[in-house]
Scaffold this motif. Structure first.
Motif, PDB file in Angstrom:
ATOM      1  N   PRO A  59      30.659  21.718  59.151  1.00  0.00           N
ATOM      2  CA  PRO A  59      31.654  22.406  59.985  1.00  0.00           C
ATOM      3  C   PRO A  59      31.363  22.270  61.481  1.00  0.00           C
ATOM      4  N   ASN A  60      32.414  22.034  62.251  1.00  0.00           N
ATOM      5  CA  ASN A  60      32.281  21.780  63.684  1.00  0.00           C
ATOM      6  C   ASN A  60      31.560  22.887  64.436  1.00  0.00           C
ATOM      7  N   GLU A  61      31.700  24.128  63.960  1.00  0.00           N
ATOM      8  CA  GLU A  61      31.091  25.244  64.683  1.00  0.00           C
ATOM      9  C   GLU A  61      29.561  25.130  64.715  1.00  0.00           C
TER      10      GLU A  61
ATOM     11  N   ASP B 173      29.168  22.913  67.697  1.00  0.00           N
ATOM     12  CA  ASP B 173      29.623  23.549  68.931  1.00  0.00           C
ATOM     13  C   ASP B 173      28.731  24.718  69.354  1.00  0.00           C
ATOM     14  N   LYS B 174      28.324  25.542  68.392  1.00  0.00           N
ATOM     15  CA  LYS B 174      27.569  26.749  68.722  1.00  0.00           C
ATOM     16  C   LYS B 174      26.062  26.592  68.571  1.00  0.00           C
ATOM     17  N   GLU B 175      25.633  25.796  67.603  1.00  0.00           N
ATOM     18  CA  GLU B 175      24.203  25.681  67.316  1.00  0.00           C
ATOM     19  C   GLU B 175      23.596  24.338  67.722  1.00  0.00           C
TER      20      GLU B 175
END
Length: 395
Positions: A165-167, A170-172
């Protein structure tokens, strides 16, 4: 002129050079190997003087103190006072998403390096220990961090992203970072000098206790075997390299392993050690020669994994001009080089057995004349590359 002490703390070794910059004159150099074993060795060289001593080397702190003792020895040393060293360049393996360039080390930087221990458990801890001991012994010197991950910042998204997943990206910042970048950068530049062209397609093969392989196109890293942490890819001294994720889930869900225990197993108890009981390739080659089938199979598996990556990278770059072997095993093991290059005619690799068997510390070509793809053995010089970048930080 400035004296730069370069410290390269590997997982089981500590290489050092004291280099006068910008002349690039090496005043002293050496290696502490087999750290953590009772059969540790300390090698030191300055000018025409050289010595090797066998002694227990408990950890990297002991190793660096032995190095310092030699540098300041009244008879064989090259400095009389720690103040004669202007800066110390430290190889740091994992810079995460924070460090993409060389940086002067302060408490904040050390804290971040420590935060990244989980991503490089074999390397960042000894890297930080080297920094802390150097600060103690050379308090007046500027401490500089040169990160292995920097050279691989050029890997394109199609190669450095994971299909998760892209998150998580993006976040990690979960992505391929790559390692041994200083070495791959150095030897790829030397290979281009030998080829007389910067617009090349190379596969650089760094083989030591830690191993990695890089696709280098036109001087830029475009793919790499190590990823988010330094355990993926090739089979290493104690690290597994590529493994089906399902094995990890099975060990946790059905065999009772904790996540920490699996991590410890994959980092410290796998690879050549797990296959043979030995982590040093010299011991494995000796046992294989004596008929040890486990060691013979481990060598075959090791070479086979490297061959697959060479083929994959040649396909990804749509061509191949040269394969470069470097680092302790890559430079010294004619056995591994021969096994890797065997039956690679389709890709244009044709090894000259006589050239391959020659031991030398010089950059050399070991392919048969007329071969379409060159095979080089290029001793890495991460220390000089680190010294250059450290010296630049003094300006």
């Amino acid at each position: 002129m400035k004296n730069i002490l370069v410290i390269n703390s590997g997982s089981s070794s500590l290489k050092f050079q004291l280099i006068s910059m910008p002349s690039e004159e090496v005043l002293a150099s050496g290696l502490v190997e087999r750290i953590g074993l009772d059969t540790g060795k300390v090698h030191y060289k300055s000018g025409s003087f050289s010595t090797s001593e066998e002694m227990p080397v408990k950890d990297h702190s002991v190793a660096l103190k032995e190095v310092t003792k030699h540098l300041m020895d009244p008879e064989k040393g090259v400095i009389k006072d720690p103040a004669e060293i202007a800066a110390i360049g430290h190889r740091v393996v994992h810079g995460g998403a924070t460090f993409s360039d060389t940086i002067v080390i302060d408490e904040k930087v050390k804290g971040k390096i420590k935060e990244l221990f989980s991503l490089a458990p074999l390397h960042n801890p000894p890297n930080l220990k080297g920094i802390e001991v150097a600060e103690e012994i050379f308090p007046q010197a500027k401490q500089v961090g040169v990160f292995d991950t920097a050279f691989h910042q050029s890997i394109p998204s199609r190669a450095n992203r994971y299909a998760i997943p892209n998150e998580l990206f993006d976040k990690e910042q979960i992505q391929v970072y790559g390692f041994h970048g200083t070495s791959h950068k150095y030897v790829s530049e030397k290979a281009n000098e030998l080829l007389g062209d910067d617009n090349t397609k190379l596969v650089t093969v760094h083989l030591g206790n830690g191993c990695s392989i890089t696709a280098v196109e036109n001087g830029k890293s475009v793919d790499h075997s190590l990823g988010f942490g330094p355990v993926n890819g090739l089979i290493m001294g104690t690290r597994s390299g590529d493994i089906d994720q399902s094995v990890i889930f099975y060990m946790i869900e059905h065999l009772g392993y904790t996540a920490k225990e699996v991590s410890d197993l994959l980092h410290h108890k796998s690879g050549m050690l797990g296959l043979t009981g030995y982590s040093d390739l010299r011991d494995i080659e000796e046992q294989a020669e004596m008929g040890n089938r486990q060691c013979q199979l481990a060598l075959e598996m090791n070479a086979y994994r490297i061959k697959k990556y060479i083929g994959g990278y040649a396909a990804a770059m749509n061509g191949l001009d040269a394969v470069v072997f470097t680092a302790g095993i890559g430079e010294n093991s004619d056995v591994i080089r021969r096994m890797v290059c065997k039956n690679m005619d389709y890709l244009g690799l044709k090894l000259d057995e006589q050239k391959n068997s020659v031991r030398s510390k010089e950059n050399r070509k070991i392919n048969k004349e007329g071969a379409s793809v060159k095979i080089f053995v290029i001793p890495t010089n991460e220390e000089l590359e680190i010294a250059k970048q450290t010296f630049d930080m003094l300006a």
